[in-house]
Structures are given as C-alpha cells and as structure tokens.
Design an enzyme around this catalytic site. Structure first.
Site, short mmCIF file in Angstrom:
data_model
loop_
_atom_site.label_atom_id
_atom_site.label_comp_id
_atom_site.label_asym_id
_atom_site.label_seq_id
_atom_site.Cartn_x
_atom_site.Cartn_y
_atom_site.Cartn_z
N GLU A 409 0.64 -1.42 -0.37
CA GLU A 409 -0.08 0.11 0.06
C GLU A 409 0.77 1.42 0.24
O GLU A 409 0.32 2.57 -0.48
CB GLU A 409 -1.05 0.29 1.05
CG GLU A 409 -1.84 -1.27 1.16
CD GLU A 409 -2.56 -1.01 -0.18
OE1 GLU A 409 -3.05 -2.44 -0.57
OE2 GLU A 409 -3.62 -0.13 -0.37
N HIS A 418 -0.05 -2.11 -9.54
CA HIS A 418 -0.85 -2.97 -9.33
C HIS A 418 0.61 -4.16 -10.45
O HIS A 418 -0.13 -3.49 -12.02
CB HIS A 418 -2.00 -3.81 -9.54
CG HIS A 418 -2.28 -3.77 -8.39
ND1 HIS A 418 -4.03 -3.58 -7.87
CD2 HIS A 418 -1.95 -3.80 -7.09
CE1 HIS A 418 -4.22 -3.06 -6.98
NE2 HIS A 418 -2.68 -3.20 -6.42
#
EC number: 3.4.24.14
Length: 1211
Positions: A409, A418
C-alpha cells in the site's frame, strides 16, 4: 503415532480404529499450552497461523561471540547485561562482519539456534535507522486523555546467517526474547518466545522459543491476500509446477544482498496509527514490541536491491487509539470512507512545525476490523506521498505477513501500480512481486518488479519531503578500506564458516585476484566464491589488496571524502529594479572526493535579494515582458501570436514560463524557466522564482519569512488603517458608444464590480494612464467567463445569464475606468466595493464605510452530521463565508480576518436504537462450472436500521445471531472428460491362452478427474501364445492341462473393484476384523485392506452387481471373477490308486477332439494329454455352482441371506 498404553487390551471402536489406520502421524508433538489466553495468541504463528503446511519446533537460542562460543543463555536485551555479569565471563572481542560497518563493533550481537536440524549462527547489528530520535508512543484515551512516552528502538536488529551472507536476511528484536524473521534462499523461519514476560528466568537454563518453518513449495503466508480490488489468480498449487524452472532461474540471478547506505537515501518518516482491535489482540504490554518488529520487516522489504532506490522507513510517532475513536474511524464494509476518515485523522495529528521531531511524511494505519469486502487487505491513494492529506494507507493487520500489505500500500502512495494491470509486468506476479494484485510474496521469495522500479523512479525525485534525514550525523568515521581490519583467514571464516582459513596448498600469482579458502581437516581441498579479498587486506609484508591487486598503499589511492571550498563573491543582480537575485557559488574541491569517497552535502549556490527599488514603469509586469519577447520569434500552429502571461494552476509549474495567445486563448509552455527574480504568483507579491524553484519571501524582504501584508497592504498590519469603499451607479443609454460609470484609484484591493440586474450590455475596463482596454473593447467584445492577467494583477471575469461580475485581489498599480458598452436602451446599474489604505483616500470621498466586514461575513451554512444515528447524539453548526452583496457563499479565505462565530450545539436523533441484524447479499456466480474447486461468495454485513428508513454498517459483535455463511461450495460435479487408455500389460501366461489388462481413465483437458458419457473401452482381452511344452521328465506320469479363459458371462458376471493398482495384500492386522468390513467402500481403507475387502465382496455379492460409487469412475479398474476360477493353466495329475476326478462339478460330456464342448464362458476348450494319450471322459470343467457351501459359519450365513433375497426377488 504410538498407540496408547493398554491399547492391545482394549477394544477400539471402528471409527477410532479407522482414523488410526488412515491418518498420518504428526511430524512433531504440539508445544505445551500457554498459561493464559494472551500467551495462547503469542504461541501461535504471529498474528494467526502461517498457513497450512507450516511446521513448528521448540528451540532454545543462546548468545555467543563472533566465533560461536557460548557467552550466555540470556537472549533478551533487558537482562543480557545482567546475565553476562552473573557468569563473570571475560570480555570477548567481537569484530564486526562485512556489510555491517555502521556501528561500533561492540554493538553487534551473535546468537546460535538450532532449527529443524540446522545449526544457524546469527550475526546481528542494531537497526539504528528505524526509530527516529525524539520519536514517541502516544496512548489516546476515551475522554481526550493522552499519555506519551518515548519510543525506543534499541532492541531492533538486522543481519544475516554466517556462511550465507549474500543469501540470507535476519530482522529480529530482542526486547523480550527473540522475535522476528530469519530468511534464507529456499526457506524462511519465524521465531518468537513460547511465553512472554519471562526474561528474568533466562539466565538459569535459557528460554524456550517456537520456530515456524514454511517450506518453499507451500503457499505464501495466509494464502494469497487480496489487496485493493485485485482479481483472484490461479492457485499456487498449479503455479508451483509451472514455475519451478523460472523460480530457480530467478533465485539464482537475483541477489538479496543488503544495500549499503548511499548518498541518495530517501527517508519516509512514518506516523503509525493503531486502533483498539490490534491493541486488544496483542495486549497492551506486548503491542509496542510487535509493532516495532513488524515495521523492522517493512524496512527490510524496502531495502531489497530490486527496488532500485534506497528508501528508509523511519518511525517518528506511534498513536494507539481508544475503542470509541477506533470505531468512529473504521466504517465496516466501506473502505473508501474508512480511508477518508483515517487520512483526515492523520492530517489532524500533524505537527504544525516541519522541524518538529514528530513531523511525519506518511501515515500508516493498522486495524483488525473488516473495513472492506472479504479478503481486502489494504486501501491507499496512488501518488499521494508528501501530500498533507493523501499520504496515508489503511491496512488490515494479520500478523507479521502484514508487512507485505503495508509495503504494497505504501508502494501505491509512492506511485506504483499493480503489476500486470496497466503495465507489462504480469509475468512477475507469480514470482512473488510486492505489487501483485494479490499478495503472493513470501519472506523467502519476494521482489519489486521492473515496472515498480520504473514507476518509482518516475515520481521519487518529486517527493521533497523524503530528502531530509531525521537522524543526527554523529556516526563514527568509517574505515577508509574495510580490509584493514580483517585478515584473509577471518574473511574465509565469514565466507565458509568456523575453521576455514586461507588456502596454502598452492601459491597463486596474486592472492588478491580471488580469495581461496580451505579447512585444516582437508587442506588440499580449496574453495572460493570467485571474489577478491576486501580492499585493504594484507597480502604481503607492507602490501595490501586494492581493486584485485597486491600493491603498496599510497595516500593518493585511498578513499577520500569531498569537502566544500570557499564561497565565490556574489555576482550581478538578475534585475535592475523590482527585486532580483544575485548568486554566489562554491565547489566541492577542498578536497575533491576520490576513490569512492562521499561527495559534499548541501547546495552549491547561495543567493540574496537585490535591486529592490520599484521600476520607473509601475505597471511593468516582468513575466509579461518575458512572454512578449516571443512575439516575433515563436510561431505556434504556423502563425505568429501576441503572447500574454499565464499563471499555471499547479504551484510546482509556476516558475516555468507559460504564455497565452491573445488571438486564440491557447496556453503554451515555452519549455524554459522564468528569469530569476520573477514573482511566483500574482497572488503573492513577494515570493520569487530562483533557478526554477519558488522561494518564500516575506513582505519584510527576508527570505523564508512568513510575514504578510494585511488587507490594505500594511506589512504585518492589523487592518486598522483599512477602509472599505462602495458605491452604486445607474445610467441610461442615450447615444452609441461607451457609457462611463466610475473610476477605481490605484492601491485598491479586493475589488468587486457587479451588475445589479442582468442586462444585454457589456462591461468594459480601461487603463486610465495608457488608454488601453484590458476588458472588452468596443469592436472586440468577449462575453465568456475567463481569468486573465493585466496591469500586473490577475482578474476574474464571469458572465452568468447576462449578469456580469469582475473582481481582483489587486493591488491596482494604476487607476482604471469602468465603462459599459450599451446594447439596447435598458438602464444599467453597477455596484463596486474595494479596500484601500486610508492614506490613499480622496478627501471628498463620501462612500467610505468604517466597518471592515461589509464585503464578506460568516453565515450559517449547515448543521454537521449527528454524532450518533440513534440513542441521542449531538450536532454543531457549520459556518461558511458569504458575500454580503448577493448572499452567495464564497471561499472561506475571504473571511479569514473575521472572527468566526462560536459553534452552536443541539441534540439530535433521540429515538432508541434498533437491534442490528445480519443482511446477506446475493450469491455471486460460481467460480467454476464443474470440478472440485467451485466456490460462491456473498456479502454478509451487520446492519442497523435507522429511524429515517436508512441503514448503517456496524461491527459484527453487535449482531446477536450466528453469522450467516459467506462462502459455500458449488458446481462440484465432475467435468466432462474423455477416456484415456494406457498400454496393454504382458500376457498373464507364458504359453497357451491368457489375459491382458490396461488402465482406462476418465480425464479432463487439465488432467483432473472427469466423467465420461461414452462407453468405456475394454480393459481386458485374451492373448494366445504358443502351446505349452510337454512333460517328458517322467514318461510314466501323465498330466493334463485345463486352459481356462475369462470372458463376460451373464450368469457369472465380472465384478469391478476400484483401486489404484493391483492388491499386494493387507497392510494391517486389523483388516481381518469383520466388524471393519463396512468401511470397504472408502477408497483409502479399501487400498489399505484390499485383500480382506476383495474376499468380503466376493462372498457378499454373489451376482457381482456392485457398481462403483458416484464420482469414482476415474480409478484404475481391475477385473476379477466373482468366484475363484482359474485364470492360468491348471495342471491336474491323476493318482495311481484312485480314478481321475475333477473337483469342479465334473460330469459326463460328449466332447471330442473334433467337436469340442463349450465351457461356462462359451469359450471352446480342449483337454490335451501331455503324451498324446486319450483324455478321460470325465475331465470336463463346468461352471461352479454359486451355492456351494463353506466351512466359515459367518460367511455361510451371509451367502444364505443373499440366496433368500435372490429367491424372493424371483417371486
């Protein structure tokens, strides 16, 4: 598993005995239960189980010296010194090891621990850069109470395992025993004390620890953990087979060596917020040690070489929240709102002084509450680092494996996306990349993908808040050459273990080319890691190794740090008036850095303000002059333009030159910085651009000063000399041309001009001194709303349905005339208001207002949301800034100088709260259409109905009923498959007629079990070989061979017995017990007791009509006759004293050699005399009777019972 005492003398129940037969024994006995519930949580794998397949053992680590010799059984920092004093051990010299030269040698620790048969020698050094100086731990209570204590990180260590320096990593704390991570190339270990709080008892016999191991083939911690809204990936079981070669290659090519500190270090100063659910789980007395260990692992993840940058995660503050505050921040099932609450809370905790020890760059919040859908582990904004509100993450804490969630995170906040989503790094997801949509990284297998490295490098340079170093630079001086302190024998011991020393079996031309080592037990077997000795290692009398050569050391080749030289004189000013800057510079040449020495830190230039006097042309705009210079030289769109100044909305771009075309209104970047001394913004009359950066300058002319002007231009004033002027003018058009309305003098600020009513006329403004229009010439009217720059200030013009408004913050550098271009004969009324210093007022001006608050005022905007949805809450008034002229709400900055009214409180939602209930969503479609892995999920929330017919999500503990299931199996039918036949076996006989068999399996395309609709191919067939040789050893004896071939027969059908292979006999003495025969339908038991089960099935299924259980059509089928009949050649020898008899229900037959009789399976057979003698007429095998009797009473009873059922069925 050994049977309990007396097991042979007691009768075990069938179910228990079945478990004893089928279940494998455990690898190790479980550890003894802890003393209380808190210890139970500590004895489990950190934060919960490490996942299925994790092994555990008990171990007792000891503290040693650098050579592995015992120093003490005490391993905790709190009692280590006492333990050493108790033994009165002599001081042991503990030299530092390569890669750990940041601290004094005496600060290193060494431990020995045996894990799963491996003796590990841990070499640790303090992690002095995890907890910043002045860091605190703060407990925030329910009623605003706060308790603050210093946050000490003195018991946090990192290091490696001896002999595996480049392939291992250790991150441990010894605050209370050893707790943390030991990672090696192929496996990982967690270690923690079996029971906490027993440090005082270590000195006597050591302290028991639990060590968990995860094998390299097992799934990552806790299985794949969903992050954000990532889609699920394939199971790791299938990946382990497909990626075996890739992982081996990746592990061999990617080194996990710990990075050395570099000059371009970045430091993320972290505020760690922890809610009450985490505190309650770990316990108030242990939570601080756990949090420090967790963040120590996060810091190690960001030190991985694959990141491409050296980032330190530094704790400056930990805040532990009360239960009430925790519940108000986390909204169950709403991750977006929960993140917003957490970020807002972190912003409110920020220290106003950037130089404060607790000033943080980034906030990390840990909770065990379910803030999102099932499986969501984290939530964070992308590229929010250094932003005052968006630099925060929300993370679900679930043990030490949560370190990867926090790292993931925080990677989003640093700008990483991602892997495989929007980039081309999907191939690295399965290898354990940190930024995978699902956490698949494990401590023995993790890395940052190439895309993460690229995305980080794209944004990292813009995060200015990470450049400061929170640590004092009082570290001890590093040795110029590390090899000066280590001989070749010591380096051999570091590389290969105790006892190794420099190889002397052969002489190399230059010992500094490669370091060769051997053990005294085998001195002629020399090993090397193909690396040279450390620079500075003595290689001959008076000589040392340097860059792979044995040379004499001279001062000119030693490492040398650079130092600044003297400042140069200040240069010329960048402007002749209107405030410019002048520079002086210095060089890093006193001396120059050499041979890897550090370069100088700090800026190479300094500047001062100069030429502060006003320019003769008071209306001159320096930025406008720079744009105007391009009128003749810069063509855009194949045309020349008149370029006007433009202020970019992004504050970081305001020191770059952007110009706006007067003809088209298009804004174009001139690809250059503005001249030094240009104002950063038209809203700030003092801050200046210096070499592309905006430098804050106060109204007092001091660089970095925060001193500002008041509303009428008095530096540091209190608005006491400010006057407000207002007026209204109404005119009627009488002729064509402009209608002059009024003039606004120079020095006016906060100017607002507005039409009273909407008309078709157009507002126009002219510079009285130059006579040029700055808005709407008669022949060039533009009624569109816009923002423009003129007369050195920024103007905002709006036309809302024919009602025009013009305003500017000022100050006006010259007088303007306000006019109206009439369209039609409608009367026009304009109002104006502005602020001006009293010294600039005209004596005869009668429109002066004494009060300062006539333009804007605070007004009630709305009531805040009720603090409780039911049960009696409270709410407060929220005020906004309103313009008095038209009662429109404006930005609150216009009311900044006015005193804000005190908030009013009132009660709300007095109705009684209703009981929360479970609410379930619709089942999602099954994840598979067939097979054994199909699952359905649905949302399950605890919902409380409210009085306004709305609902809200609350914590699950408020629902009294049992929680409905959120996952269930679905579509577990076998997938359609195809029959796959194996090769035929060899013939069952070596001569004559026999049988052959082959496996026939029903398999799907992915080689899993399936169900086939087509007819199954045959699994058995006859085979005919040559005739068997006659027996000529004794001519007096006669032998006969009966050839019997098995073939399907309706009266004696063949029975299928499913097994994974041919029966090799029973594997347990318990198989003979008839009471266990009921479990023969279980495949595992059938395989274990195949012989007894076959006998039981033969006796109880006379007609052989047993069908395989549903879903079991994939096993290998072995065909056997229902009653024992010969399947190979059977030799029958006649007795000399008695007539030849056949015990198979023999009877007379008319078969002859020319006309053979058919047997029970309709297969022609012949009886061959081995010496061509005439065969006896009664030697004719017949089908055996199914009703033959047996001597076993129990078996006979079963046969009789089956016979009765068969007879009843016929009637």
């Amino acid at each position: 598993m050994d049977p309990p005492a007396g097991a042979a003398r007691r009768l075990l129940c069938p179910a228990l005995l079945l478990l004893l037969l089928l279940l494998p024994p455990p690898l190790l006995p479980p550890p003894p239960p802890p003393a209380n519930a808190r210890l139970a949580a500590a004895a489990d794998p950190p934060g919960g189980p490490l996942g299925h397949g994790a092994e555990r053992i008990l171990a007792v680590p000891v503290r040693t010296d650098a050579q592995g010799r015992l120093v003490s059984h005490v391993v905790s920092a709190a009692t280590s010194r006492a333990g050493v004093r108790a033994r009165r051990a002599a001081p042991v010299r503990t030299p530092s090891f390569p890669g750990g030269n940041e601290e004094e040698p005496g600060s290193h620790l060494f431990y020995n621990v045996t894990v799963f048969g491996r003796d590990l020698h841990l070499r640790l050094r303090p992690n002095a850069r995890l907890v910043a100086p002045g860091a605190t731990m703060e407990w925030q209570g329910e009623k605003g109470t706060t308790r603050v204590e210093p946050l000490l990180g003195s018991c946090l260590y990192v290091g490696d395992v001896a002999g595996l320096a480049e392939a291992s990593s250790v991150a441990l704390s010894n605050c209370d025993g050893l707790a943390g991570l030991i990672r090696m190339e192929e496996e990982e270990f967690f270690i923690e004390p079996l029971e906490k709080g027993l440090a005082a008892q270590e000195a006597e016999q050591g302290r028991v620890h639990v060590v968990y191991r995860r094998p390299p083939t097992s799934p990552p911690l806790g299985g794949p953990q969903a992050l954000d809204t990532g889609a699920s990936l394939d199971s790791l079981d299938s990946l382990s087979r497909a990626l075996g070669v890739l992982e081996e290659h990746a592990n061999s090519s990617r080194r996990r060596a710990r990075r050395h500190a570099a000059d371009d270090d970045y430091n993320i100063e972290v505020l760690l917020g922890v809610d009450d659910s985490v505190v309650q789980f770990h316990g108030k007395e242990h939570v601080q040690k756990y949090l420090l260990t967790l963040m120590n692992i996060v810091n190690e993840i960001y030190h991985d070489e694959s990141l491409g940058a050296h980032i330190n995660v530094v704790l400056v503050r930990i805040i532990l929240l009360s239960y009430g505050k925790s519940m108000s921040l986390i909204e169950i099932g709403n991750p977006s709102q929960s993140l917003e609450n957490v970020c807002r809370w972190a912003y409110l905790q920020q220290k106003p002084d950037t130089g404060h020890d607790e000033y943080h760059d980034h906030a990390i919040f840990l909770t065990r509450q379910d803030f999102g859908p099932s499986g969501m582990q984290g939530y964070a904004p992308v590229t929010g680092m250094c932003h005052p509100v968006r630099s925060c993450t929300l993370n679900h804490e679930d043990g030490f494996s949560s370190a990867f969630v926090v790292a993931h995170e925080t990677g989003h906040v640093l700008g990483m996306e991602h892997d495989g989503q929007g980039n081309r790094c999907g191939d690295e997801v399965r290898l354990g990349s940190i930024m995978a949509p699902l956490v698949q990284a494990a401590f023995h297998r993790f890395h940052w993908s190439r895309c993460s490295q690229q995305e980080l490098s794209r944004y990292l340079h813009s995060y200015d808040c990470l450049l400061d170093d929170p640590f004092a630079h009082d570290w001890p001086a590093l040795p110029q050459l590390p090899g000066l302190h280590y001989s070749m024998n010591e380096q051999c011991r570091f590389d290969f273990g105790l006892g190794y020393m420099m190889c002397t079996a052969f002489r190399t031309f230059d010992p500094c080319k490669q370091l060769w080592c051997s053990h005294p037990d085998n001195p002629y077997f020399c090993k090397t890691k193909k690396g040279p000795p450390l620079d500075g290692t003595m290689c001959a009398p008076g000589k040392h190794c340097f860059k792979g050569h044995c040379i004499w050391l001279t001062p000119d080749i030693l490492k040398r740090d650079g130092s600044w030289g003297a400042w140069s004189p200040f240069g010329s000013c960048s402007r002749t008036c209107g405030t410019g800057v002048k520079f002086r510079t210095r060089q890093c040449d006193n001396p120059h850095p050499a041979n890897g020495g550090r370069t100088c830190s700090g800026l190479a230039y300094d500047f001062q303000l100069c030429s502060r006097q006003d320019c003769p042309d008071s209306l001159a705009d320096f930025r406008e002059e720079q744009c105007r210079q391009w009128d003749l030289y810069f063509e855009h769109g194949d045309a020349q333009h008149h370029w006007l100044p433009h202020e970019h909305r992004d504050a970081k771009e305001r020191c770059h030159l952007y110009c706006e075309s007067r003809e088209t209104g298009e804004v174009v970047s001139m690809k250059r910085m503005v001249h030094d001394g240009t104002r950063c913004s038209y809203k700030d009359a003092f801050s200046l651009c210096v070499r592309g950066d905006c430098r804050k300058v106060g109204c007092d002319g001091v660089i970095g000063s925060s001193k500002q002007e008041d509303k009428c231009g008095v530096c540091g004033g209190d608005n006491s000399h400010c006057k407000v002027v207002k007026g209204t003018f109404t005119r009627s058009p009488k002729k064509h041309g402009y209608i002059k309305m009024f003039e606004i003098p120079a020095g006016a600020r906060h100017l607002l001009i507005q039409e009273v009513d909407a008309t078709s006329h157009h507002l126009a403004v002219k510079n009285l001194e130059t006579g040029k229009f700055i808005l709407n010439e008669e022949n060039d009217v533009d009624a569109s709303s816009k923002t423009f720059i003129a007369m050195g200030v920024e103007w905002e013009y709006r036309d809302e349905d024919g009602r025009e408004t013009l305003q500017t913050m000022g100050p006006l550098h010259g007088t303007i005339t306000v006019l109206v271009i009439p369209v039609g004969d409608t009367r026009v009324s304009l109002t104006y208001k502005y602020m001006i210093h009293e010294d600039s007022l005209n004596v005869d001006d009668n429109n002066v207002l004494e009060e300062d608050s006539v333009v804007y005022e605070w007004a009630l905007k709305k009531w805040s949301p009720c603090s409780k949805p039911c049960g009696g809450g409270s709410q407060f008034t929220k005020y906004g800034c309103r313009r008095r002229l038209d009662h429109k709400m404006v930005h609150r900055g216009f009311c900044a100088a006015l005193s804000k009214p005190k908030a009013i409180r009132r009660a709300c939602n007095p109705q009684e709260c209703s009981q929360p209930v479970w609410v379930t969503g619709e089942w999602e479609p099954c994840s598979q259409t067939c097979g054994r892995t199909g699952m359905q999920v649905r949302s399950v929330r605890c919902i409380q109905p409210l009085h306004d017919n709305t609902t809200r999500s609350v914590h699950a503990k408020h629902c009294n009923d049992a929680r409905p299931e959120s996952r269930r199996a679905c579509s577990r039918e076998l997938c359609p498959g195809r029959w796959r036949a194996g090769p035929w076996s060899q013939c069952s006989v070596t001569c004559g007629n026999g049988t052959q068999e082959r496996p026939v399996l029903c398999r799907t395309a992915d080689d899993s079990f399936g169900i086939c609709q087509e007819e199954r191919p045959e699994t058995a067939r006859t085979c005919r070989l040559g005739p068997c040789p006659r027996n000529i050893s004794d001519p007096s004896k006669k032998s006969y061979v009966v050839q019997w071939l098995s073939r399907p027969d309706p009266d004696s059908p063949i029975r299928k017995i499913s097994s994974k292979g041919h029966c090799q006999g029973d594997k347990s003495i318990f198989c003979r017990m008839e009471v266990l025969s009921r479990y023969c339908s279980i495949p595992g038991y059938n395989k274990l007791c195949c012989k007894s089960c076959n006998l039981y099935n033969n006796l109880t299924n006379v007609e052989g009509r047993i069908e395989p259980p549903p879903g079991k059509h994939n096993d290998i089928d072995v065909f056997m006759p229902t009653l024992p009949v010969p399947t190979v050649a059977m030799e029958v020898r006649p007795s000399p004293s008695t007539p030849l008899e056949v015990p198979l229900n023999a009877s007379s037959t008319n078969a002859t050699e020319d006309h053979p009789e058919t047997n029970a399976v309709d297969e022609p057979y012949k009886i061959h005399g081995l010496e061509d003698e005439v065969q006896p007429p009664n030697l004719i095998p017949r089908r055996p009777s199914p009703y033959e009797k047996t001597r076993n009473q129990r078996i006979q009873e079963l046969i009789d019972e089956m016979r009765k059922k068969e007879m009843l069925g016929k009637f």
